[in-house]
Write a protein that holds these residues in place. Structure first.
Motif, PDB file in Angstrom:
ATOM      1  N   VAL A   6       0.850  -1.201   0.000  1.00 50.55           N
ATOM      2  CA  VAL A   6       0.000   0.000   0.000  1.00 50.55           C
ATOM      3  C   VAL A   6       0.883   1.247   0.000  1.00 50.55           C
ATOM      4  N   LYS A   7       1.908   1.241   0.834  1.00 48.78           N
ATOM      5  CA  LYS A   7       2.809   2.389   0.919  1.00 48.78           C
ATOM      6  C   LYS A   7       3.547   2.598  -0.412  1.00 48.78           C
ATOM      7  N   LYS A   8       4.028   1.503  -1.012  1.00 43.35           N
ATOM      8  CA  LYS A   8       4.749   1.614  -2.287  1.00 43.35           C
ATOM      9  C   LYS A   8       3.836   2.133  -3.399  1.00 43.35           C
ATOM     10  N   VAL A   9       2.593   1.641  -3.433  1.00 42.55           N
ATOM     11  CA  VAL A   9       1.646   2.098  -4.460  1.00 42.55           C
ATOM     12  C   VAL A   9       1.383   3.593  -4.283  1.00 42.55           C
ATOM     13  N   GLY A  10       1.193   4.024  -3.049  1.00 48.11           N
ATOM     14  CA  GLY A  10       0.988   5.448  -2.776  1.00 48.11           C
ATOM     15  C   GLY A  10       2.170   6.285  -3.223  1.00 48.11           C
ATOM     16  N   GLN A  11       3.381   5.774  -3.005  1.00 43.83           N
ATOM     17  CA  GLN A  11       4.572   6.496  -3.434  1.00 43.83           C
ATOM     18  C   GLN A  11       4.661   6.565  -4.956  1.00 43.83           C
ATOM     19  N   LYS A  12       4.389   5.451  -5.617  1.00 37.36           N
ATOM     20  CA  LYS A  12       4.485   5.422  -7.082  1.00 37.36           C
ATOM     21  C   LYS A  12       3.472   6.365  -7.722  1.00 37.36           C
ATOM     22  N   LEU A  13       2.252   6.407  -7.173  1.00 38.78           N
ATOM     23  CA  LEU A  13       1.213   7.264  -7.738  1.00 38.78           C
ATOM     24  C   LEU A  13       1.250   8.682  -7.167  1.00 38.78           C
ATOM     25  N   ARG A  14       2.106   8.888  -6.148  1.00 39.74           N
ATOM     26  CA  ARG A  14       2.176  10.186  -5.459  1.00 39.74           C
ATOM     27  C   ARG A  14       0.792  10.622  -5.004  1.00 39.74           C
ATOM     28  N   LYS A  15       0.169   9.720  -4.256  1.00 42.60           N
ATOM     29  CA  LYS A  15      -1.184  10.005  -3.781  1.00 42.60           C
ATOM     30  C   LYS A  15      -1.367   9.399  -2.403  1.00 42.60           C
ATOM     31  N   ASN A  16      -2.260  10.011  -1.643  1.00 38.24           N
ATOM     32  CA  ASN A  16      -2.628   9.457  -0.351  1.00 38.24           C
ATOM     33  C   ASN A  16      -3.616   8.322  -0.583  1.00 38.24           C
ATOM     34  N   ILE A  38       4.547  -7.358 -10.021  1.00 36.76           N
ATOM     35  CA  ILE A  38       3.460  -7.433 -10.996  1.00 36.76           C
ATOM     36  C   ILE A  38       2.556  -6.212 -10.882  1.00 36.76           C
ATOM     37  N   ILE A  39       2.284  -5.785  -9.656  1.00 40.94           N
ATOM     38  CA  ILE A  39       1.445  -4.594  -9.463  1.00 40.94           C
ATOM     39  C   ILE A  39       2.119  -3.378 -10.094  1.00 40.94           C
ATOM     40  N   GLU A  40       3.443  -3.310  -9.985  1.00 44.92           N
ATOM     41  CA  GLU A  40       4.165  -2.173 -10.565  1.00 44.92           C
ATOM     42  C   GLU A  40       4.048  -2.140 -12.093  1.00 44.92           C
ATOM     43  N   ILE A  41       4.027  -3.295 -12.730  1.00 45.96           N
ATOM     44  CA  ILE A  41       3.843  -3.335 -14.192  1.00 45.96           C
ATOM     45  C   ILE A  41       2.490  -2.726 -14.557  1.00 45.96           C
ATOM     46  N   ALA A  42       1.462  -3.086 -13.811  1.00 49.50           N
ATOM     47  CA  ALA A  42       0.128  -2.529 -14.061  1.00 49.50           C
ATOM     48  C   ALA A  42       0.109  -1.025 -13.780  1.00 49.50           C
ATOM     49  N   LEU A  43       0.793  -0.593 -12.731  1.00 46.26           N
ATOM     50  CA  LEU A  43       0.859   0.840 -12.427  1.00 46.26           C
ATOM     51  C   LEU A  43       1.550   1.610 -13.546  1.00 46.26           C
ATOM     52  N   ARG A  44       2.573   1.015 -14.135  1.00 45.39           N
ATOM     53  CA  ARG A  44       3.264   1.677 -15.255  1.00 45.39           C
ATOM     54  C   ARG A  44       2.318   1.882 -16.436  1.00 45.39           C
ATOM     55  N   LYS A  45       1.423   0.939 -16.652  1.00 44.47           N
ATOM     56  CA  LYS A  45       0.467   1.072 -17.759  1.00 44.47           C
ATOM     57  C   LYS A  45      -0.498   2.235 -17.522  1.00 44.47           C
ATOM     58  N   THR A  46      -0.751   2.579 -16.263  1.00 43.62           N
ATOM     59  CA  THR A  46      -1.652   3.693 -15.969  1.00 43.62           C
ATOM     60  C   THR A  46      -0.979   5.041 -16.125  1.00 43.62           C
ATOM     61  N   SER A  47       0.343   5.052 -16.239  1.00 47.99           N
ATOM     62  CA  SER A  47       1.055   6.326 -16.355  1.00 47.99           C
ATOM     63  C   SER A  47       0.720   7.042 -17.659  1.00 47.99           C
ATOM     64  N   SER A  51      -4.767  11.290 -15.410  1.00 45.32           N
ATOM     65  CA  SER A  51      -4.807  11.155 -13.948  1.00 45.32           C
ATOM     66  C   SER A  51      -4.876   9.664 -13.607  1.00 45.32           C
ATOM     67  N   PRO A  52      -3.732   9.048 -13.344  1.00 45.71           N
ATOM     68  CA  PRO A  52      -3.702   7.620 -13.041  1.00 45.71           C
ATOM     69  C   PRO A  52      -4.558   7.294 -11.821  1.00 45.71           C
ATOM     70  N   ASN A  53      -5.274   6.171 -11.877  1.00 47.22           N
ATOM     71  CA  ASN A  53      -6.111   5.790 -10.748  1.00 47.22           C
ATOM     72  C   ASN A  53      -6.067   4.288 -10.530  1.00 47.22           C
ATOM     73  N   LEU A  54      -6.504   3.877  -9.365  1.00 48.27           N
ATOM     74  CA  LEU A  54      -6.448   2.462  -9.013  1.00 48.27           C
ATOM     75  C   LEU A  54      -7.507   1.643  -9.742  1.00 48.27           C
ATOM     76  N   GLU A  55      -8.580   2.261 -10.171  1.00 45.67           N
ATOM     77  CA  GLU A  55      -9.611   1.503 -10.899  1.00 45.67           C
ATOM     78  C   GLU A  55      -9.055   0.951 -12.201  1.00 45.67           C
ATOM     79  N   PHE A  56      -8.300   1.769 -12.916  1.00 46.72           N
ATOM     80  CA  PHE A  56      -7.705   1.311 -14.172  1.00 46.72           C
ATOM     81  C   PHE A  56      -6.705   0.195 -13.904  1.00 46.72           C
TER      82      PHE A  56
END
Length: 133
Positions: A6-16, A38-47, A51-56
């Motif tokens: 959770v902390k890493k995802v928040g840091q990657k997306l720069r969001k609370n 694996i989660i980071e690969i998906a987060l990269r696709k949202t970049s 406005s990147p979001n967790l739903e995507f």
């Protein structure tokens, strides 16, 4: 483990991260059994989004989970194959022959009107009368 991710995802997306976000992330870790790689690969696709979001990200991970993709190698191969299929479909749409096969031509699908010389002369006379007045 979930709190670290959770902390890493928040840091990657720069969001609370909210409680609702935490529920989504815990589903990725507990139900889908994905680690941060694996989660980071998906987060990269949202970049690519404005406005990147967790739903995507969630939709991406659910797609991978439904295809039983568990490793980085599996996901990379799947995404490459998906991209190749997409680009193959795009290129076939540019082919003029396939375009004409899909869309019928409008040329010659109507009956041309025929006007008698008397009708055309009357039109010219009416036009000249209107322009003089």
């Amino acid at each position: 483990k979930i709190n670290k991710i959770v902390k890493k995802v928040g840091q990657k997306l720069r969001k609370n991260i909210t409680e609702y976000d935490e529920e989504i992330i815990s589903k990725w870790v507990e139900k889908m059994d994905y680690d941060f790689d694996i989660i980071e690969i998906a987060l990269r696709k949202t970049s690519k989004l404005a406005s990147p979001n967790l739903e995507f990200t969630n939709k991406i991970l659910e797609e991978w989970f439904s295809h039983q993709l568990k490793t980085v190698a599996d996901i990379t191969a799947y995404e490459l194959d998906k991209s190749a299929k997409y680009h193959a479909g795009q290129n076939s749409g540019n082919d003029k022959q396939s375009f004409t096969e899909r869309k019928p031509s409008n040329v010659g699908n109507f009956q041309q009107r025929e006007y008698s010389p008397e009708y055309l002369e009357q039109m010219i006379e009416d036009f000249t009368k209107e322009s003089k007045s």
